[in-house]
Structures are given as C-alpha cells and as structure tokens.
Design an enzyme around this catalytic site. Structure first.
Site, mmCIF file in Angstrom:
data_model
loop_
_atom_site.group_PDB
_atom_site.id
_atom_site.type_symbol
_atom_site.label_atom_id
_atom_site.label_comp_id
_atom_site.label_asym_id
_atom_site.label_seq_id
_atom_site.Cartn_x
_atom_site.Cartn_y
_atom_site.Cartn_z
ATOM 1 N N GLU A 1 5.515 6.976 -9.238
ATOM 2 C CA GLU A 1 4.111 6.625 -8.981
ATOM 3 C C GLU A 1 3.571 7.455 -7.828
ATOM 4 O O GLU A 1 2.444 7.954 -7.870
ATOM 5 C CB GLU A 1 3.983 5.140 -8.635
ATOM 6 C CG GLU A 1 4.276 4.207 -9.796
ATOM 7 C CD GLU A 1 4.052 2.753 -9.433
ATOM 8 O OE1 GLU A 1 3.095 2.446 -8.710
ATOM 9 O OE2 GLU A 1 4.844 1.906 -9.892
ATOM 10 N N SER B 1 1.579 4.797 -15.439
ATOM 11 C CA SER B 1 0.381 5.405 -16.028
ATOM 12 C C SER B 1 -0.764 5.348 -15.030
ATOM 13 O O SER B 1 -0.940 4.336 -14.347
ATOM 14 C CB SER B 1 -0.064 4.632 -17.281
ATOM 15 O OG SER B 1 0.987 4.475 -18.200
ATOM 16 N N GLU C 1 -13.713 -2.730 -18.256
ATOM 17 C CA GLU C 1 -13.799 -4.185 -18.151
ATOM 18 C C GLU C 1 -12.521 -4.863 -18.653
ATOM 19 O O GLU C 1 -12.186 -5.963 -18.234
ATOM 20 C CB GLU C 1 -14.997 -4.725 -18.947
ATOM 21 C CG GLU C 1 -16.351 -4.453 -18.306
ATOM 22 C CD GLU C 1 -16.889 -3.051 -18.576
ATOM 23 O OE1 GLU C 1 -16.153 -2.211 -19.132
ATOM 24 O OE2 GLU C 1 -18.059 -2.810 -18.219
ATOM 25 N N GLU C 2 -11.811 -4.196 -19.540
ATOM 26 C CA GLU C 2 -10.615 -4.797 -20.137
ATOM 27 C C GLU C 2 -9.374 -4.394 -19.332
ATOM 28 O O GLU C 2 -9.191 -3.202 -19.027
ATOM 29 C CB GLU C 2 -10.480 -4.297 -21.583
ATOM 30 C CG GLU C 2 -9.614 -5.170 -22.439
ATOM 31 C CD GLU C 2 -9.466 -4.597 -23.857
ATOM 32 O OE1 GLU C 2 -8.438 -4.826 -24.466
ATOM 33 O OE2 GLU C 2 -10.402 -3.894 -24.304
ATOM 34 N N LEU D 1 -11.614 -6.830 -11.198
ATOM 35 C CA LEU D 1 -12.993 -6.524 -10.822
ATOM 36 C C LEU D 1 -13.935 -7.066 -11.899
ATOM 37 O O LEU D 1 -13.607 -7.039 -13.087
ATOM 38 C CB LEU D 1 -13.166 -5.010 -10.682
ATOM 39 C CG LEU D 1 -12.375 -4.371 -9.538
ATOM 40 C CD1 LEU D 1 -12.343 -2.856 -9.689
ATOM 41 C CD2 LEU D 1 -12.949 -4.768 -8.185
ATOM 42 N N GLY E 1 0.783 -1.237 0.000
ATOM 43 C CA GLY E 1 0.000 0.000 0.000
ATOM 44 C C GLY E 1 0.809 1.279 0.000
ATOM 45 O O GLY E 1 0.355 2.299 0.526
ATOM 46 N N MET F 1 -4.741 -6.514 -6.707
ATOM 47 C CA MET F 1 -4.261 -7.563 -7.610
ATOM 48 C C MET F 1 -5.353 -8.469 -8.145
ATOM 49 O O MET F 1 -5.066 -9.524 -8.708
ATOM 50 C CB MET F 1 -3.184 -8.404 -6.909
ATOM 51 C CG MET F 1 -1.967 -7.607 -6.483
ATOM 52 S SD MET F 1 -1.215 -6.672 -7.855
ATOM 53 C CE MET F 1 -0.493 -8.014 -8.793
ATOM 54 N N ARG F 2 -6.588 -8.084 -7.961
ATOM 55 C CA ARG F 2 -7.694 -8.933 -8.411
ATOM 56 C C ARG F 2 -8.485 -8.190 -9.496
ATOM 57 O O ARG F 2 -8.689 -6.981 -9.387
ATOM 58 C CB ARG F 2 -8.595 -9.206 -7.200
ATOM 59 C CG ARG F 2 -9.450 -10.427 -7.298
ATOM 60 C CD ARG F 2 -10.063 -10.695 -5.932
ATOM 61 N NE ARG F 2 -9.087 -11.236 -5.008
ATOM 62 C CZ ARG F 2 -8.778 -12.526 -4.922
ATOM 63 N NH1 ARG F 2 -9.362 -13.396 -5.691
ATOM 64 N NH2 ARG F 2 -7.868 -12.937 -4.051
ATOM 65 N N ASN G 1 1.424 3.231 -2.537
ATOM 66 C CA ASN G 1 0.672 4.252 -3.291
ATOM 67 C C ASN G 1 -0.501 4.774 -2.485
ATOM 68 O O ASN G 1 -0.807 5.973 -2.518
ATOM 69 C CB ASN G 1 0.210 3.679 -4.632
ATOM 70 C CG ASN G 1 1.281 3.771 -5.696
ATOM 71 O OD1 ASN G 1 1.597 4.856 -6.172
ATOM 72 N ND2 ASN G 1 1.872 2.629 -6.040
ATOM 73 N N ASN H 1 -6.786 3.489 -11.804
ATOM 74 C CA ASN H 1 -5.736 2.550 -11.395
ATOM 75 C C ASN H 1 -4.381 3.158 -11.738
ATOM 76 O O ASN H 1 -4.274 3.965 -12.661
ATOM 77 C CB ASN H 1 -5.916 1.230 -12.164
ATOM 78 C CG ASN H 1 -4.859 0.200 -11.794
ATOM 79 O OD1 ASN H 1 -4.527 0.035 -10.617
ATOM 80 N ND2 ASN H 1 -4.317 -0.485 -12.789
ATOM 81 N N ASP I 1 -6.199 -3.011 -17.839
ATOM 82 C CA ASP I 1 -5.219 -1.946 -18.110
ATOM 83 C C ASP I 1 -5.442 -1.258 -19.458
ATOM 84 O O ASP I 1 -4.475 -0.829 -20.107
ATOM 85 C CB ASP I 1 -3.782 -2.515 -18.057
ATOM 86 C CG ASP I 1 -3.449 -3.097 -16.689
ATOM 87 O OD1 ASP I 1 -3.994 -2.610 -15.685
ATOM 88 O OD2 ASP I 1 -2.640 -4.041 -16.632
#
Ligand code: GRF
Length: 189
Positions: A175, A137, A143-144, A94, A17, A91-92, A19, A108, A146
């Site tokens: 970042e 970035s 839904e796709e 959605l 965590g 890391m999951r 960031n 993100n 990155d």
C-alpha cells in the site's frame, strides 16, 4: 517536464495514518499535502502530521451530526486550498452530497483486489476463501462503497499459515508503495 505547481492534496484519516505518512514522504513536484483531516481528534496520524508542520483539521461528528461535520470539513478543505482528497484509513462513509461536491477528485486505498472483498475484514475473508493472492487497490470514490473505478493494484501472495494480521502487514508494505504512485498519476488528470 511541466511548470505546473504541485497539486494540493488533503488526506483524510481516522487512525494511525501510515498511508498518509507514505503520501507525505512522496511529496514533491507532483503534489503537496495541504491538509490532514480526521473525524477522530485522537487519531495518532494527526499528531504526526502536526509535528511535520502540515495543516490539520480535527473534529468528531458525534454531537453535531454528519451534515455539520462534513460542512466544516468542506470549509477546511477550501480554506487549505485542497484540490484533491486522498482517503487513507478514513473509516466513515462520506455522504452522497459530499461525494457529489468533490466528484472525481476523491480517491481511496482499499486492502483487497477489488472488486473482491469490499468493506471490512478483507484479509480474513481472502484467507477463508482459500485465495492464493491478496493485495490492495487504489480507486476513485463514488457514492457506493469501494465501487469506483480502480486506478492501480498491487498483488501479494497469501502464504501457508498466514493469519489476517500477517497478511495485512505484507499488504501494507505494498500500500505504501502503490498509493503515492497512484496519487501522482491521478493528479495529472
Ligand atoms: C489500510 O490498510 C488501508 O488500506 C485501509 O485502512 C488501513 C489504514 O491504515 N483503508 P493506515 O491508517 O494508513 O496505517
């Protein structure tokens, strides 16, 4: 100048965590952290957020499954009054249903110069490709993986002899600068 109340942001994490901590440090007139949520109850970042007095939500999807997990997460987000979601090392993936519910309100941070190197192992892939520049970035979540609109980027030179870890450490510094600035802009929209 604006008299608007700070935007209420929830941060989703899965690990250390750092960031999220950078986002917390930059709280102010633009936004406040309403919730830090994790799919991994043991995530070190959760304990940190709790120590700062930030509301937390922790639950593993293992056992109950993804749909029940996301329903509980959605309830926690609404209970906290969250208006925006910032993924920070979450890391999951959605589900499409969750993304649709929060469409245009999830961002993100990804450790590459998108559209290059979506997914994992971004720094190793950039070095292996012989790239001279890497970076990070901030993008809108769709839904796709990155693939949503890029809001902001920062470049970091790749140096001779760089290992993925060395490069990751320098990108991470960027970042921590980029994400709060991009979030402040995003919540003004
Ligand atoms: C960061 O490199 C972020 O870009 C990526 O996962 C890492 C999370 O690090 N999505 P932290 O948990 O924010 O320290």
């Amino acid at each position: 100048m604006t008299n608007a109340a700070p935007a209420k942001v929830a941060v989703l994490i899965s690990g250390r965590g750092s960031n999220m901590q950078a986002l917390a440090a930059a709280q102010g007139d633009a936004y406040r952290l309403a919730l830090v949520a994790s799919d991994r109850p043991e995530a070190p970042g959760l304990a940190w957020a709790d120590r700062q007095g930030i509301a937390t939500f922790a639950r593993s999807p293992k056992g109950t499954g993804k749909a029940a997990f996301e329903q509980a997460l959605d309830t926690a987000l609404h209970d906290a009054g969250a208006e925006w979601i910032a993924l920070a090392g979450y890391m999951r993936l959605l589900s499409d249903t969750f993304v649709a519910r929060w469409r245009g309100r999830i961002i993100n941070i990804h450790p590459s110069l998108l559209p290059k190197y979506k997914g994992l192992d971004t720094h190793a892939r950039a070095i292996a490709a012989g790239d001279e520049v890497a970076g990070c970035s901030v993008h809108v979540v769709t839904e796709e993986l990155d693939a949503g609109a890029v809001l902001a980027q920062a470049e970091v030179p790749i140096l001779a002899g760089d290992t993925p870890d060395m490069l990751a450490a320098r990108v991470l510094i960027e970042e921590h600068r980029l994400y709060p600035a991009a979030l402040k802009e995003f919540v003004r929209t």
